[in-house]
Design an enzyme around this catalytic site. Structure first.
Site, mmCIF file in Angstrom:
data_model
loop_
_atom_site.group_PDB
_atom_site.id
_atom_site.type_symbol
_atom_site.label_atom_id
_atom_site.label_comp_id
_atom_site.label_asym_id
_atom_site.label_seq_id
_atom_site.Cartn_x
_atom_site.Cartn_y
_atom_site.Cartn_z
ATOM 1 N N LYS A 89 -15.065 52.638 48.143
ATOM 2 C CA LYS A 89 -14.798 53.506 49.300
ATOM 3 C C LYS A 89 -14.877 52.720 50.605
ATOM 4 O O LYS A 89 -14.015 52.853 51.474
ATOM 5 C CB LYS A 89 -15.811 54.659 49.341
ATOM 6 C CG LYS A 89 -15.649 55.668 48.237
ATOM 7 C CD LYS A 89 -16.776 56.701 48.295
ATOM 8 C CE LYS A 89 -16.685 57.703 47.179
ATOM 9 N NZ LYS A 89 -17.772 58.698 47.255
ATOM 10 N N ALA B 240 -20.742 55.953 50.795
ATOM 11 C CA ALA B 240 -21.822 56.256 49.853
ATOM 12 C C ALA B 240 -21.270 57.038 48.668
ATOM 13 O O ALA B 240 -20.219 57.675 48.758
ATOM 14 C CB ALA B 240 -22.910 57.070 50.550
ATOM 15 N N ASP B 241 -22.017 56.989 47.591
ATOM 16 C CA ASP B 241 -21.705 57.806 46.418
ATOM 17 C C ASP B 241 -23.014 58.146 45.719
ATOM 18 O O ASP B 241 -23.931 57.327 45.684
ATOM 19 C CB ASP B 241 -20.764 57.085 45.458
ATOM 20 C CG ASP B 241 -20.128 58.068 44.495
ATOM 21 O OD1 ASP B 241 -19.157 58.731 44.901
ATOM 22 O OD2 ASP B 241 -20.635 58.216 43.357
ATOM 23 N N THR B 242 -23.076 59.359 45.175
ATOM 24 C CA THR B 242 -24.302 59.849 44.532
ATOM 25 C C THR B 242 -23.994 60.356 43.130
ATOM 26 O O THR B 242 -22.983 61.039 42.926
ATOM 27 C CB THR B 242 -24.916 60.996 45.364
ATOM 28 O OG1 THR B 242 -25.180 60.515 46.679
ATOM 29 C CG2 THR B 242 -26.216 61.512 44.743
#
Length: 184
Positions: A53, A69-71
Site C-alpha cells: 500500500k 497500514a494493514d490489520t
C-alpha cells in the site's frame, strides 16, 4: 519545514484515530490487489500489505510522508481478515469465543529519504459467547468491514473480556507507537 502526512488508506477508523490525536493528514488511496500477498504468517502478511500500500502511493513533494497500514486477526495459526458474508462472520466470532487471539497491524512510514516498517501485536480475549450472542452480533452491520469480524470500539466491545497491549492497535492503528516513530 513541517511534513505533510498522507494516509494511504480509506479506513474510517485510521482517520478517526489521527483526528483524535490532532495529526493533520490528507488521504491518497492506494490502488492495489491485496490477493497478491498470500503468506499464512500474520506478521509477514501485515508487513507486506503495508509495504504494498505504502509504495503504491506516490510521494509528490519532499515534504510528504506516506503512512500505510494493514490489520489482521490471528488465532490457532489462521488469519482472519474481513468476513465475506454473515456465515463467514459467524464462523470467525464462534472460533474466537472464549479464547485469546492476536491482532497484528503492520505500519509503513515512507518519505523521500526514509522507509520504516513495524508491526504491533495485541492479545485479545473474548468472553465465552452463546449462539444467541454471536447471532445478535453478526446480525448488526458491524462485522463486515473489520478484520476478525469485530470492532472493539463499538458493539464488539461487548465480546471482549480483556486485552493485553495497545487498544488502538485493535482498532487498526497503534497510534502511540506511530507518533513516536514519526518523531524518530
Amino acid at each position: 519545514m513541517k511534513k505533510q502526512l498522507i494516509l494511504a488508506s480509506s479506513s474510517p477508523r485510521r482517520q478517526e484515530l489521527l483526528k483524535q490525536v490532532q495529526i493533520p493528514f490528507t488521504i491518497r488511496k492506494p490502488d492495489i490487489d491485496e490477493s497478491q500477498i498470500n503468506t499464512s504468517d500474520p506478521i509477514e502478511k501485515v508487513k507486506q500489505l503495508a509495504i504494498l500500500k505504502g509504495r503504491n502511493v506516490p510521494i509528490c513533494s519532499k515534504d510528504e510522508v506516506i503512512l500505510s497500514a494493514d490489520t489482521v486477526v490471528s488465532y490457532n495459526q489462521n488469519i482472519f481478515e474481513k468476513p465475506k458474508n454473515k456465515e463467514d462472520a459467524y464462523q470467525m466470532i464462534s472460533k474466537l469465543s472464549g479464547v485469546i487471539h492476536e491482532v497484528f497491524t503492520g505500519v509503513m512510514i515512507r518519505s523521500i529519504d526514509l522507509e520504516k516498517v513495524f508491526v504491533e501485536r495485541t492479545k485479545v480475549e473474548f468472553w465465552p459467547l452463546s449462539e444467541e450472542e454471536i447471532e445478535w452480533y453478526v446480525s448488526s452491520n458491524e462485522p463486515y468491514d473489520k478484520a476478525g469480524a469485530y470492532g472493539i470500539q463499538s458493539l464488539g466491545a461487548l465480546l471482549v473480556k480483556q486485552i493485553i497491549g495497545d487498544y488502538y492497535n485493535v482498532m487498526g492503528l497503534p497510534i502511540s507507537r506511530l507518533v513516536r516513530e514519526l518523531r524518530g
